[in-house]
Scaffold this active site. Structure first.
Site, mmCIF file in Angstrom:
data_model
loop_
_atom_site.group_PDB
_atom_site.id
_atom_site.type_symbol
_atom_site.label_atom_id
_atom_site.label_comp_id
_atom_site.label_asym_id
_atom_site.label_seq_id
_atom_site.Cartn_x
_atom_site.Cartn_y
_atom_site.Cartn_z
ATOM 1 C CE LYS A 218 -4.368 -1.839 1.520
ATOM 2 N NZ LYS A 218 -5.356 -2.032 2.576
ATOM 3 N NE ARG A 252 -7.439 -8.141 1.104
ATOM 4 C CZ ARG A 252 -7.018 -7.290 0.178
ATOM 5 N NH1 ARG A 252 -6.017 -6.483 0.415
ATOM 6 N NH2 ARG A 252 -7.627 -7.263 -0.994
#
Ligand code: 7PJ
Length: 276
Positions: A218, A252
């Site tokens: 991210k 995740r």
């Protein structure tokens, strides 16, 4: 940071990301083809994934909404193929009640909703099943969420949101034991707020539910390290390890093999007496 020796590192699950959206930020378009997608699933399973998370709607900052029919077409055939060919658990990353309903019929094991079942019909569809559900926190909506997010108190505000959604679930007939919580890294948070969340992730343990952490590749990593999405592996692994030490139960990730290796190092460090 507050590493806690009572954490059950053996119980941590790795969730491998399978994006089937044409515009996903890190692997957009790569796994649309069913054969390619199944090959990627096989690789993730062989590398230690406990769960495969199928996402048919891009929620990257600025993303536009996906048509329901398109999302069903992307997700359901793939879900069926994975359940037919593998024993791995499958979670479905969606905010649409129709997609949830079809996914439940076709063997999904977990519903993963970045909108925490706030869309119409979602609570009742999930209530009719007995599946676990991940409730993620997001401030705003993907199109605008990174426009100066603000909190009175980041941790307290997110806890308050979790309590409201847990309440809504219980009222709709979803037992508390079925709920997984996710603070939503990158969803309406500044870089500093994302690192505060990582630093204080263990505070959500007071709600008594499993925590899912999704930081993989991210922009909280790219912005801090000034690196492109394909150069974020080391940063992603560092955040995964910190999340595990803070008590996250599900991690995740895109890079399953590397994350499993990192988890195994952590396990060995915490269980060195069992090593010969
Ligand atoms: C998350 C997610 C996350 C949960 C996405 C991306 C964007 N579901 N779906 N948590 N992120 N539960 O993969 O970077 O952080 S889509």
């Amino acid at each position: 940071m507050n590493p806690n020796n009572t954490i059950d590192y053996q119980a941590i699950k790795i969730m491998g990301i399978l994006n089937v959206t044409p515009d996903s930020f890190s692997d957009g378009g790569k796994f649309i083809n069913a054969t390619d997608a199944l090959f990627q699933v096989e690789k993730m399973v062989n590398n230690g994934a406990d769960i495969i998370d199928i996402g048919g709607e891009s929620t990257r900052p600025g993303a536009v909404d996906v048509d329901e029919g398109d999302e069903l077409d992307r997700v359901i055939p793939l879900l069926k193929a994975i359940k037919k060919n593998f024993t791995v658990e499958v979670s479905i990353d969606t905010s649409k009640s129709v997609v949830m309903e079809e996914a439940i019929i076709h063997g999904a094991d977990i519903i993963n909703d970045v909108r925490a079942l706030q869309n119409k019909g979602c609570l009742s569809v999930v209530a009719k099943s007995d599946l676990p559900v991940c409730l993620m926190h997001m401030q705003g909506l993907p199109r605008t969420m990174q426009n100066s997010p603000k909190y009175d108190n980041l941790i307290i505000d997110i806890k308050e949101f979790f309590n409201q959604r847990i309440h809504a679930c219980i009222n709709a007939g979803i037992a508390r034991e079925r709920i997984i919580l996710d603070p939503g890294f990158g969803f309406g948070k500044t870089v500093a707020q994302n690192y505060q969340l990582l630093n204080q992730l263990s505070q959500f343990k007071s709600l008594g539910l499993p925590i899912l952490s999704g930081t993989s590749r991210k922009s909280m990593i790219g912005n801090l390290l000034s690196c492109d999405v394909n150069e974020r592996l080391a940063g992603s692994l560092a955040t995964a390890i910190i999340a595990m030490q803070q008590g996250a139960s599900i991690i995740r990730v895109h890079d399953v093999k590397e994350t499993t290796d990192a988890l195994n190092i952590l396990k060995a460090t915490n269980n060195y007496l069992s090593l010969t």
